[in-house]
Design a protein around this motif. Structure first.
Motif, PDB file in Angstrom:
ATOM      1  N   GLU A   1       0.837  -1.199   0.000  1.00 16.37           N
ATOM      2  CA  GLU A   1       0.000   0.000   0.000  1.00 16.37           C
ATOM      3  C   GLU A   1       0.878   1.257   0.000  1.00 16.37           C
ATOM      4  OE1 GLU A   1      -0.328   2.009   2.825  1.00 16.37           O
ATOM      5  OE2 GLU A   1       0.433   0.795   4.468  1.00 16.37           O
ATOM      6  N   PRO A   2       0.465   2.270  -0.799  1.00 12.27           N
ATOM      7  CA  PRO A   2       1.329   3.426  -1.008  1.00 12.27           C
ATOM      8  C   PRO A   2       1.152   4.578  -0.045  1.00 12.27           C
ATOM      9  CG  PRO A   2      -0.528   3.559  -2.497  1.00 12.27           C
ATOM     10  CD  PRO A   2      -0.682   2.270  -1.717  1.00 12.27           C
ATOM     11  N   ALA A   3       0.038   4.638   0.692  1.00 12.76           N
ATOM     12  CA  ALA A   3      -0.258   5.876   1.421  1.00 12.76           C
ATOM     13  C   ALA A   3      -1.076   5.630   2.682  1.00 12.76           C
ATOM     14  CB  ALA A   3      -0.989   6.845   0.509  1.00 12.76           C
ATOM     15  N   GLY A   4      -0.614   4.714   3.517  1.00 12.64           N
ATOM     16  CA  GLY A   4      -1.279   4.469   4.797  1.00 12.64           C
ATOM     17  C   GLY A   4      -0.232   4.143   5.840  1.00 12.64           C
ATOM     18  N   GLY A   5       0.410   5.174   6.409  1.00 10.94           N
ATOM     19  CA  GLY A   5       1.544   4.948   7.302  1.00 10.94           C
ATOM     20  C   GLY A   5       1.350   5.420   8.712  1.00 10.94           C
ATOM     21  N   GLY A   6       0.083   5.486   9.171  1.00  7.99           N
ATOM     22  CA  GLY A   6      -0.170   5.912  10.539  1.00  7.99           C
ATOM     23  C   GLY A   6       0.079   4.815  11.558  1.00  7.99           C
ATOM     24  N   PRO A   7       0.232   5.161  12.830  1.00  5.80           N
ATOM     25  CA  PRO A   7       0.541   4.180  13.875  1.00  5.80           C
ATOM     26  C   PRO A   7      -0.446   3.020  13.944  1.00  5.80           C
ATOM     27  CG  PRO A   7       0.797   6.408  14.713  1.00  5.80           C
ATOM     28  CD  PRO A   7       0.175   6.542  13.360  1.00  5.80           C
ATOM     29  N   LYS A   8      -1.747   3.294  13.723  1.00  7.61           N
ATOM     30  CA  LYS A   8      -2.748   2.236  13.852  1.00  7.61           C
ATOM     31  C   LYS A   8      -2.637   1.192  12.742  1.00  7.61           C
ATOM     32  CE  LYS A   8      -6.153   4.925  16.453  1.00  7.61           C
ATOM     33  NZ  LYS A   8      -7.551   5.415  16.508  1.00  7.61           N
ATOM     34  N   VAL A   9      -2.032   1.571  11.633  1.00  8.86           N
ATOM     35  CA  VAL A   9      -1.816   0.601  10.552  1.00  8.86           C
ATOM     36  C   VAL A   9      -0.872  -0.493  11.021  1.00  8.86           C
ATOM     37  CG1 VAL A   9      -0.847   0.271   8.247  1.00  8.86           C
ATOM     38  CG2 VAL A   9      -2.273   2.274   8.719  1.00  8.86           C
TER      39      VAL A   9
END
Length: 418
Positions: A143-151
């Motif tokens: 995935e290219p654009a989902g880098g938050g802590p909850k991920v």
């Protein structure tokens, strides 16, 4: 640009856990393994890849940029003969920027359309439920654009964030630059103005902790609500504290609002780091004025003139297909293109293109992409770092580390409008 989870609706992340659980429950009970062969594609002439993108709704602009990246890689790889001789076909469906719809989309792509592979949407908000569907059916999830802590807190071994580092570590490279300077040349005081956002505020807090530990005094710190549009009162307090450095933990619209307030108030700090918004090569100068960007620091993974392997080829193909200038290319397009490039590289290295092989291969070694050399921990969090870029002469210019710098950093910000 390093994203940039978007200018979000209040409370959307608070509801995410409930939304995801409800949507997944609607898909039926979990089983001990995939309910179908997880995209082995044996004997097929076409490699079909499914993706849900925000073509409408809050994330439509970056969603369309991601679509350009996926479409461009598809055209390029097919011109090279496909993946292991198989033509690539990408099936794209609109999720309307909605986590319920993204869950439905990926479930349908896998169980009804029976795609061979799936790749990720835009934003952590949508990546979280999407990655859970992929895990449920045994699919790899680049995935290219989902880098938050909850991920990464999901602890999914099938997920790979195709950027150099987690979003909240975006400011580390700026701190590294400051601490590389002699103590006498560093800022002595700093102020922090941050959006109440799951990415922007932790990012600024991380910078603050490191700078305080290095002896840089905090003279002001405030987290403002996500529905605040006029940031003049916040910036007035920042200006009154007279910091050498302002660290702005922002997304997009609030980044523009901070700069506009500073111009209005005549406040011009010697140093300024803006996490998101400033790394948009098109929107930032358009919103604040090209002459008001000079000297502002931000971070990136891909940028005009990048020397990363495959970056020049990406730019050439992008301009041939879409036109425009290199400096106008949205980084999300490069990130999505890099997702496809990784699939292609795994196939070349292993001679296979099934989900199990992709997951295993990406958990081993370092992989070269247009957005950097990537490797991941067990949860799909990248182990690298971003590049420090600075607005110089109306363009984002890499300035640190030295091995990728196209120019030296300017450590005294010019006055507004110069």
């Amino acid at each position: 640009m390093v994203r940039r989870p978007g200018w979000r609706r209040r409370g959307v992340f608070a509801a995410l856990a409930v939304t995801t659980a409800t949507a997944l429950a609607a898909c039926g009970p979990a089983t001990g393994g995939p309910t179908q062969t997880a995209g082995d594609g044996a004997g097929k002439d076409t490699l079909t890849i499914g993706v849900s993108l925000s073509l409408t709704g809050d994330f439509a602009d970056p969603g369309k940029a991601a679509k350009r990246g996926y479409d461009l890689w598809t055209a390029d790889v097919n011109a090279r003969g496909g993946v292991l001789g198989r033509k690539v076909s990408v099936k794209i469906v609109d999720d309307t920027s909605n986590p319920n719809q993204v869950t439905t989309n990926y479930t349908n792509l896998i169980t009804k359309d029976k795609v061979d592979l799936v790749v990720g949407p835009y934003s952590s908000l949508l990546t979280i439920p999407a990655s859970q569907v992929a895990k449920r059916y045994g699919y790899a999830f680049l995935e290219p654009a989902g880098g938050g802590p909850k991920v990464f807190a999901q602890h999914l071994d099938n997920l790979f964030f195709v950027q150099p580092a987690a979003i909240v570590k975006q400011g580390d490279i700026f701190v590294d630059h400051l601490l590389s300077l002699p103590a006498a040349k560093r800022p002595k005081t700093a102020a922090y103005a941050s959006l109440d956002d799951p990415f922007a505020a932790p990012l600024a807090d991380n910078v603050r902790k490191r700078l305080e530990a290095a002896g840089i005094k905090t003279v002001y710190a405030q987290t403002y609500p996500d529905n605040l549009t006029d940031l003049t009162p916040v910036i007035s307090k920042v200006a009154a504290a007279k910091p050498d450095l302002l660290v702005a933990g922002t997304q997009s619209e609030d980044a523009y609002a901070q700069v506009k307030a500073m111009i209005q108030l005549g406040f011009n700090p010697r140093w300024m780091f803006v996490s998101n918004g400033a790394n948009n090569p098109v929107e930032f100068p358009d919103k604040v004025g090209a002459d008001n960007t000079e000297g502002i620091f931000t971070t990136g993974d891909w940028y005009a003139g990048s020397k990363q392997p495959g970056a020049a080829e990406f730019v050439k193909a992008y301009l041939a297909k879409y036109g425009g200038k290199e400096t106008d290319i949205d980084t999300t397009s490069a990130e999505a293109y890099s997702v496809g490039a990784l699939i292609e590289e795994v196939a070349k290295k292993t001679g296979k293109v099934d989900n199990k092989t992709i997951i295993s291969a990406l958990h081993s070694g370092t992989w070269k992409t247009p957005v950097g050399d990537l490797s991941w921990d067990a949860n799909g969090e990248p182990k690298g770092h971003y590049t420090l870029v600075q607005w110089q002469k109306h363009r984002l210019t890499p300035v640190y580390p030295k091995d990728v710098a196209a120019a030296a950093p300017v450590d005294t910000k010019p006055a507004w409008g110069e």
